[in-house]
Scaffold this motif. Structure first.
Motif, PDB file in Angstrom:
ATOM      1  N   SER A   1       9.183 -27.778 -21.587  1.00  0.00           N
ATOM      2  CA  SER A   1       9.715 -28.486 -20.424  1.00  0.00           C
ATOM      3  C   SER A   1       9.306 -27.764 -19.190  1.00  0.00           C
ATOM      4  O   SER A   1       8.756 -28.163 -18.072  1.00  0.00           O
ATOM      5  CB  SER A   1      11.240 -28.731 -20.379  1.00  0.00           C
ATOM      6  N   ASN A   2       9.526 -26.340 -19.314  1.00  0.00           N
ATOM      7  CA  ASN A   2       9.287 -25.426 -18.002  1.00  0.00           C
ATOM      8  C   ASN A   2       7.824 -25.361 -17.677  1.00  0.00           C
ATOM      9  O   ASN A   2       7.183 -25.258 -16.828  1.00  0.00           O
ATOM     10  CB  ASN A   2       9.837 -23.937 -18.110  1.00  0.00           C
ATOM     11  N   PHE A   3       6.930 -25.240 -18.770  1.00  0.00           N
ATOM     12  CA  PHE A   3       5.618 -25.365 -18.790  1.00  0.00           C
ATOM     13  C   PHE A   3       5.098 -26.168 -18.264  1.00  0.00           C
ATOM     14  O   PHE A   3       4.125 -26.334 -17.363  1.00  0.00           O
ATOM     15  CB  PHE A   3       4.997 -25.135 -20.239  1.00  0.00           C
TER      16      PHE A   3
ATOM     17  N   THR B   1      13.253 -34.422 -22.248  1.00  0.00           N
ATOM     18  CA  THR B   1      14.489 -34.314 -21.902  1.00  0.00           C
ATOM     19  C   THR B   1      15.515 -34.677 -22.728  1.00  0.00           C
ATOM     20  O   THR B   1      16.590 -33.984 -22.861  1.00  0.00           O
ATOM     21  CB  THR B   1      14.616 -35.094 -20.682  1.00  0.00           C
ATOM     22  N   ILE B   2      15.363 -35.725 -23.401  1.00  0.00           N
ATOM     23  CA  ILE B   2      16.311 -36.164 -24.365  1.00  0.00           C
ATOM     24  C   ILE B   2      16.654 -35.564 -25.558  1.00  0.00           C
ATOM     25  O   ILE B   2      17.734 -35.088 -25.741  1.00  0.00           O
ATOM     26  CB  ILE B   2      15.886 -37.807 -24.970  1.00  0.00           C
ATOM     27  N   LEU B   3      15.393 -34.866 -26.230  1.00  0.00           N
ATOM     28  CA  LEU B   3      15.624 -34.091 -27.168  1.00  0.00           C
ATOM     29  C   LEU B   3      16.368 -32.720 -26.854  1.00  0.00           C
ATOM     30  O   LEU B   3      16.978 -32.320 -27.713  1.00  0.00           O
ATOM     31  CB  LEU B   3      14.041 -33.697 -27.822  1.00  0.00           C
ATOM     32  N   LEU B   4      15.937 -32.263 -25.663  1.00  0.00           N
ATOM     33  CA  LEU B   4      16.393 -31.042 -25.213  1.00  0.00           C
ATOM     34  C   LEU B   4      17.894 -30.956 -25.103  1.00  0.00           C
ATOM     35  O   LEU B   4      18.792 -30.178 -25.491  1.00  0.00           O
ATOM     36  CB  LEU B   4      15.931 -30.741 -23.925  1.00  0.00           C
ATOM     37  N   TRP B   5      18.462 -31.985 -24.755  1.00  0.00           N
ATOM     38  CA  TRP B   5      20.030 -32.396 -24.451  1.00  0.00           C
ATOM     39  C   TRP B   5      20.608 -32.585 -25.856  1.00  0.00           C
ATOM     40  O   TRP B   5      21.900 -32.191 -25.904  1.00  0.00           O
ATOM     41  CB  TRP B   5      20.288 -33.270 -23.415  1.00  0.00           C
TER      42      TRP B   5
ATOM     43  N   ASN C   1       2.922 -28.977 -13.392  1.00  0.00           N
ATOM     44  CA  ASN C   1       2.676 -30.248 -12.549  1.00  0.00           C
ATOM     45  C   ASN C   1       3.337 -29.503 -11.045  1.00  0.00           C
ATOM     46  O   ASN C   1       3.338 -30.498  -9.931  1.00  0.00           O
ATOM     47  CB  ASN C   1       3.277 -31.297 -13.059  1.00  0.00           C
ATOM     48  N   LYS C   2       3.633 -28.509 -10.910  1.00  0.00           N
ATOM     49  CA  LYS C   2       4.175 -27.863  -9.716  1.00  0.00           C
ATOM     50  C   LYS C   2       5.473 -28.519  -9.103  1.00  0.00           C
ATOM     51  O   LYS C   2       5.920 -28.933  -8.110  1.00  0.00           O
ATOM     52  CB  LYS C   2       3.272 -27.740  -8.580  1.00  0.00           C
ATOM     53  N   SER C   3       6.157 -29.311 -10.337  1.00  0.00           N
ATOM     54  CA  SER C   3       7.458 -29.941  -9.854  1.00  0.00           C
ATOM     55  C   SER C   3       8.166 -30.102 -11.168  1.00  0.00           C
ATOM     56  O   SER C   3       7.811 -29.473 -12.179  1.00  0.00           O
ATOM     57  CB  SER C   3       7.151 -31.335  -9.368  1.00  0.00           C
ATOM     58  N   SER C   4       9.004 -30.963 -11.348  1.00  0.00           N
ATOM     59  CA  SER C   4       9.837 -31.306 -12.581  1.00  0.00           C
ATOM     60  C   SER C   4       8.892 -32.167 -13.429  1.00  0.00           C
ATOM     61  O   SER C   4       7.825 -32.576 -12.795  1.00  0.00           O
ATOM     62  CB  SER C   4      11.322 -31.792 -12.186  1.00  0.00           C
TER      63      SER C   4
END
Length: 318
Positions: free
Chosen positions: A66-68, A204-208, A73-76
């Protein structure tokens, strides 16, 4: 000119459906390997520790991925997914994923110690019934006759696969009940994911799911099992394979497909999992497959073929 413009969204939708179907099939193949990895992992770890390590390793992989993406994208990862825009309802639904997925895994694993594999597998394979029923009640989903007939045929096929080993007695009642409860929770999980996919990415869903699943599983593993980490490189490889291949890639692709397909259809496709797992075990561990098993495989494929031809497998928004 007008007809050409009208064809553009149709072609785009067709490509999206095809890509989602390919992602779903790849995801199912990866998820089917989970049983093999769990079998290897439980030579050293208990079921709770196996599930916990699966969530923790998957969480780290998803966090760095996710951070990569964010740095790239220089954003979220998605401008609509800034933490500051999350509502209380968003947080509740995101955390609920792990609090349904984790206990469903634990209940199914525990049921295998209290009843035979056939009973547990058959009851656990009732997931599509609860997913379709829940989608009809809570998400206003509608399934036509073709889909429902296909679902019935597929479930009959799944039952046929383990028909030779079914045992009905009070001795297995507790384990059977646990497997049945795991099917209800899995059904709820797919409904939650379908709802979340309208706003959040699969990552995002899988991370949470991994975060809340770890929080749920940690105290159980600590209080019920001797150790929570593997002690050999074979154990670590099996856990890493379970996390990266089955959880991140497998469930990642499946979650992605829920942007296009209804949770009822995706849950139904999971009945391919015992078929794929049995074939893998046949190839790797020389486990015997009976004529009844092959007949069951054929019935499952027939039911899925009928169900996938139904227009109701796609979400209304697509």
């Amino acid at each position: 000119m007008t007809s050409q413009l009208e064809l553009l969204p149709q072609n785009s939708a067709k490509k999206s459906t095809t890509f989602s179907l390919i992602a779903l099939l790849i995801g199912l193949l990866a998820v089917s390997l989970a049983a093999i990895f769990i079998r290897l992992s439980e030579r050293e770890l208990g079921p709770a520790s196996t599930v916990l390590d699966r969530f923790i390793i998957s969480g780290f992989v998803l966090y760095f991925w996710s951070n990569f993406q964010a740095q790239k994208n220089k954003s979220s990862t998605n401008k609509n997914e800034q933490y500051s825009t999350y509502t209380f309802s968003d947080w509740t639904w995101l955390l609920a994923g792990g609090f349904t997925f984790a206990p469903s895994l634990l209940l199914w694993a525990w049921s295998l110690t209290q009843t035979n594999v056939a009973n547990s597998t058959i009851l656990h394979n009732m997931i599509p019934i609860f997913t379709a029923l829940g989608g009809w009640i809570f998400l206003s989903l509608r399934f036509d006759r073709r889909f429902l007939i296909g679902m019935a045929i597929t479930i009959v096929g799944a039952i046929t696969i383990g028909a030779d080993d079914i045992q009905v007695d009070l001795e297995h009642f507790t384990g059977d009940l646990a497997a049945f409860a795991s099917a209800i929770l899995f059904g709820a999980y797919y409904l939650l994911i379908e709802k979340l996919r309208s706003k959040f990415s699969a990552t995002t869903i899988l991370l949470w799911t991994c975060i809340s699943g770890s929080l749920f599983t940690l105290p159980i593993a600590l209080f019920t099992e001797d150790h929570i980490l593997p002690f050999s490189w074979e154990g670590w490889l099996s856990i890493i394979g379970l996390a990266v291949i089955a959880q991140v890639l497998g469930h990642g692709f499946v979650t992605y497909s829920l942007k296009t397909f209804s949770s009822g259809f995706v849950a139904l496709c999971f009945l391919l999992e015992p078929v794929i797992t049995a074939l893998i075990a046949w190839g790797l561990f020389s486990e015997q497959l009976t004529i009844i098993s092959w007949i069951g495989f054929s019935i499952v494929l027939l039911g899925l073929y009928l169900a996938q031809s139904s227009p109701s497998i796609q979400k209304a928004s697509n």
